[in-house]
Motif scaffolding. Structure first.
Motif, PDB file in Angstrom:
ATOM      1  N   LYS A 111       1.035   7.488  -6.550  1.00 48.09           N
ATOM      2  CA  LYS A 111       0.028   8.373  -6.729  1.00 48.09           C
ATOM      3  C   LYS A 111       0.427   9.671  -6.292  1.00 48.09           C
ATOM      4  CE  LYS A 111      -4.135   5.872  -6.947  1.00 48.09           C
ATOM      5  NZ  LYS A 111      -5.665   5.597  -6.501  1.00 48.09           N
ATOM      6  N   GLY A 136     -14.874  -3.042  -2.806  1.00 47.42           N
ATOM      7  CA  GLY A 136     -13.510  -3.507  -2.833  1.00 47.42           C
ATOM      8  C   GLY A 136     -12.332  -3.097  -2.049  1.00 47.42           C
ATOM      9  N   VAL A 137     -12.882  -2.664  -0.777  1.00 45.07           N
ATOM     10  CA  VAL A 137     -11.837  -1.963  -0.071  1.00 45.07           C
ATOM     11  C   VAL A 137     -11.292  -3.091   0.851  1.00 45.07           C
ATOM     12  CG1 VAL A 137     -11.344  -0.567   1.783  1.00 45.07           C
ATOM     13  CG2 VAL A 137     -12.750   0.276  -0.217  1.00 45.07           C
ATOM     14  N   TRP A 170      -9.323   6.349  -9.406  1.00 44.10           N
ATOM     15  CA  TRP A 170      -9.798   7.124  -8.470  1.00 44.10           C
ATOM     16  C   TRP A 170     -11.206   6.702  -8.356  1.00 44.10           C
ATOM     17  CZ3 TRP A 170      -6.600  10.492  -5.944  1.00 44.10           C
ATOM     18  CH2 TRP A 170      -5.446  10.677  -6.658  1.00 44.10           C
ATOM     19  N   SER A 171     -11.597   5.773  -8.869  1.00 46.30           N
ATOM     20  CA  SER A 171     -13.059   5.190  -8.643  1.00 46.30           C
ATOM     21  C   SER A 171     -13.436   4.797  -7.410  1.00 46.30           C
ATOM     22  CB  SER A 171     -13.431   4.225  -9.743  1.00 46.30           C
ATOM     23  OG  SER A 171     -12.832   3.139  -9.816  1.00 46.30           O
ATOM     24  N   ILE A 172     -12.477   4.004  -6.781  1.00 45.34           N
ATOM     25  CA  ILE A 172     -12.758   3.226  -5.348  1.00 45.34           C
ATOM     26  C   ILE A 172     -12.890   4.414  -4.377  1.00 45.34           C
ATOM     27  CG2 ILE A 172     -12.179   1.793  -3.476  1.00 45.34           C
ATOM     28  CD1 ILE A 172     -11.243  -0.255  -5.869  1.00 45.34           C
ATOM     29  N   ALA A 232      -8.356   2.861   0.108  1.00 42.62           N
ATOM     30  CA  ALA A 232      -8.767   2.748  -1.321  1.00 42.62           C
ATOM     31  C   ALA A 232      -7.874   3.387  -2.092  1.00 42.62           C
ATOM     32  CB  ALA A 232     -10.236   3.664  -1.367  1.00 42.62           C
ATOM     33  N   GLU A 274       2.040   1.844  -3.591  1.00 38.10           N
ATOM     34  CA  GLU A 274       1.004   2.392  -4.235  1.00 38.10           C
ATOM     35  C   GLU A 274       0.630   4.123  -3.870  1.00 38.10           C
ATOM     36  OE1 GLU A 274      -1.527   2.633  -7.377  1.00 38.10           O
ATOM     37  OE2 GLU A 274      -0.142   1.207  -6.820  1.00 38.10           O
ATOM     38  N   ASP A 310      -6.444   1.289  -5.538  1.00 40.41           N
ATOM     39  CA  ASP A 310      -6.949   1.419  -6.817  1.00 40.41           C
ATOM     40  C   ASP A 310      -6.088   2.193  -7.694  1.00 40.41           C
ATOM     41  OD1 ASP A 310      -8.746   1.576  -8.935  1.00 40.41           O
ATOM     42  OD2 ASP A 310     -10.007   3.146  -7.843  1.00 40.41           O
ATOM     43  N   TYR A 361       0.764  -1.255   0.045  1.00 37.19           N
ATOM     44  CA  TYR A 361      -0.063  -0.164   0.122  1.00 37.19           C
ATOM     45  C   TYR A 361       0.647   1.406   0.092  1.00 37.19           C
ATOM     46  CZ  TYR A 361      -3.603  -3.305   1.342  1.00 37.19           C
ATOM     47  OH  TYR A 361      -4.417  -4.440   1.562  1.00 37.19           O
TER      48      TYR A 361
END
Length: 628
Positions: free
Chosen positions: A112, A255-256, A295-297, A288, A108, A292, A105
């Motif tokens: 971002k 989906g978290v 940016w949808s989640i 999230a 990721e 992801d 995490y």
């Protein structure tokens, strides 16, 4: 939280409560010191009391279905322990899974942040600013003086290695952090069992402390408070648990990772005011962002919490609790700050429940009424006091706002009877004591007259707001008062009814209110000051045109002899009129209505609605009398 009736049980006196302000301040400081330094003892006790409020309805329900008291209490407590233990195991397992995935995490999130930095350079500029501040602080710090023989002596690297822990030491290192929470949990469980088993004995002891002089009222207050608090806390716990389950399911489908952990956190944070919402959404939102690539989640997480919090706070909780927690927003923030400072994170969780208990105590015990005034969400002033305060403060907008709020549910005559006239009675009492400077008294009277004039234009009639016919059942339809009959034609022309003010400072306002209500019921009523009886002109109308004359006064504004003298002059000035009297604010010792009746006037005490009905009831007799 369901409303607690304020008048039914208030006035119970507590034994041993300080009376003076200095003594109360000293007692408050002592209480705060005890709460802080004895928190290791008081935190389990507070948790046990709150948990007993939650479990008391369950224990009563088990007893009603035939389970004996002791097994019922043990069963309720064991069920609560099982639920709490299961939640702890789920949270521990989910935290372990989260810890193993943290490096992924973190990578990721760094990616971002780098993409955001590449798009605008905002993050990089912020990092450069922070690095510049750190470099400036290093340059400003004093530099160490180099030693003369620094080159001759070089430090040797030293590495310290601890021996491998023995099995007992390893077990001790694992259990030691858990020892205090487990001991606290065990103490809470034992205390809850004893509180539920001996709640009647505890109630009797509290009654002895609160006030045994009025046993009936004290018992009623204690039973009512305990019952309502139990229902409130149980309902709140159930609502928050359902909220946590809903968040868990929703995060699972979004989906978290670790949705059960964040659902439990969201349910617990519902007990925390304001800050709890941000804590509940912060962790799943951060996760999230990490899982992801797009940016949808994160957007779905934000929408989920925004909609669910709005539904809980503005729809479901008002439907279940009837109103709110009973605390003002400022009190909620202050309580959260205070209890967190005292007891840390546990204090943040129990801040609202404990403060609700304090507000209930203030509603039922006379000496602690200041707690309800300071922390409760009820208006600190009664409506007449609010009217008087806003009029004194020259706040015309606030006066009109209060009138609009009352007129949404009540008639104009009810607003005058329940708000405006009692406020004018208080103002008149202050004026007679010499509390007002002449210019301030004149300004206050002008302000009230302006409000009456505004209501003339805004309120069309004096009928109460009524539900649509489809919303009324047969009993309500039958109990609705019939519309009053129209007045006879002789009372319709302007000036056919006169409302004459007495000599009190605010009698003109009472006369203006009555004249307004009579006009809204179809009568040609006008208001006039007492100076009219000294030869003034009644807006160009002849005295013979007046068919009803109302003498309006607020109790205490003038003596009975002066009022009787004005009434006699009123009768001589308007010989064709029926002479009546309105007396507002009559006390138990007041004799003014009887004095006016002795002069032959129909004296009506109190409500303007009764006066309006009396005026219409007298109208046929007026119409039957021949005009001069």
């Amino acid at each position: 939280m369901p409303e607690f009736p304020p008048a039914a049980h208030r006035g119970v006196s507590a034994a041993g409560v300080p009376q003076s302000g200095a003594a109360i301040a000293q007692a408050a400081l002592v209480v705060i010191a005890v709460l802080y330094f004895a928190r290791d003892l008081l935190v389990p006790l507070a948790l046990a009391v709150l948990l007993s409020f939650v479990l008391a309805p369950i224990a009563r329900a088990l007893r009603r279905i035939g389970i004996p008291r002791v097994p019922g209490v043990l069963l309720a407590v064991l069920a609560a322990v099982a639920v709490i233990g299961m939640l702890g195991l789920v949270m521990g397992r989910q935290l372990a899974e989260l810890a193993s995935d943290i490096p992924l995490y973190q990578y990721e999130l760094s990616r971002k942040l780098a993409s955001v930095n590449a798009s605008g350079g905002l993050v990089e500029r912020a990092q450069e600013m922070l690095r510049g501040l750190a470099a400036g602080a290093e340059r400003a710090a004093p530099q160490p003086v180099p030693s003369l023989n620094a080159d001759a002596v070089r430090p040797l690297p030293v590495e310290v290695r601890l021996p491998d822990p023995k099995p007992f030491e390893l077990l001790q290192n694992v259990l030691q952090p858990l020892l205090y929470p487990l001991a606290t949990f065990g103490i809470v469980v034992v205390l809850v069992i004893f509180v539920l088993l001996y709640r009647e004995d505890l109630r009797d002891r509290v009654i002895r402390l609160v006030g045994a002089g009025d046993l009936h009222r004290t018992m009623a207050a204690m039973d009512d408070a305990a019952y309502r608090l139990s229902r409130f806390f149980l309902a709140q716990t159930a609502m928050n648990a359902a909220f946590g389950v809903f968040i868990t399911i929703a995060l699972f489908f979004i989906g978290v990772p670790q949705p059960a952990l964040w659902g439990i956190v969201a349910g617990l944070m519902r007990f925390v005011p304001f800050v709890g919402t941000f804590v509940a959404v912060g962790f799943p939102l951060l996760l999230a962002l990490a899982v992801d690539p797009g940016w949808s989640i994160p957007l779905m997480v934000l929408v989920l919490f925004a909609i669910s919090e709005a539904l809980m706070g503005h729809v479901l909780e008002p439907m279940v609790f009837g109103h709110s927690t009973g605390l003002s927003p400022i009190a909620v923030v202050a309580a959260a700050t205070f209890w967190t400072w005292l007891w840390g994170p546990i204090g943040l969780l129990v801040a609202v429940p404990l403060t609700v208990c304090l507000v209930v105590l203030g509603r039922h015990v006379k000496q602690f009424e200041f707690l309800e005034v300071a922390l409760g969400d009820r208006p600190p002033l009664d409506p007449p006091e609010t009217f008087y305060q806003r009029a004194l403060a020259a706040d015309a907008d606030a006066l009109e706002e209060q009138a609009d709020d009352v007129l949404r549910e009540k008639r104009l005559s009810d607003y005058y009877d329940e708000v405006a006239l009692p406020a004018l009675a208080m103002a008149q009492a202050d004026a007679l004591r010499g509390s007002f400077a002449p210019e301030r008294l004149t300004a206050l009277r002008a302000r009230v007259a302006a409000l009456i004039e505004d209501l003339e234009e805004e309120v069309e009639d004096d009928r109460p707001p009524q539900a649509a016919p489809a919303e009324l059942d047969e009993a309500e339809e039958a109990s609705r008062p019939a519309d009053p009959p129209p007045p006879p034609e002789v009372l319709v022309p302007p000036g056919s009814v006169i409302c004459l003010a007495g000599r009190g400072p605010f009698d003109e306002a009472a006369a203006g209110m009555l004249a307004q209500l009579l006009r809204k019921r179809g009568m040609g009523a006008v208001a006039a000051p007492a100076e009219l009886l000294r030869g003034g002109d009644l807006v160009g109308l002849e005295p013979e045109a007046v068919r009803q004359a109302w003498f309006c006064t607020i109790e205490g504004g003038a003596s009975a002899a002066a009022s009787r003298y004005l009434l006699r002059r009123l009768r001589r000035r308007f010989p064709q009129a029926q002479v009546c009297a309105l007396v507002v604010g009559v006390t138990a010792e007041g004799r003014l209505p009887d004095s006016l009746r002795e002069e032959g006037a129909l004296a009506v005490e109190g409500r303007l609605a009764d006066v309006a009905r009396a005026a219409l009831r007298l109208a046929p007799a007026v119409a039957a009398e021949p005009a001069a």
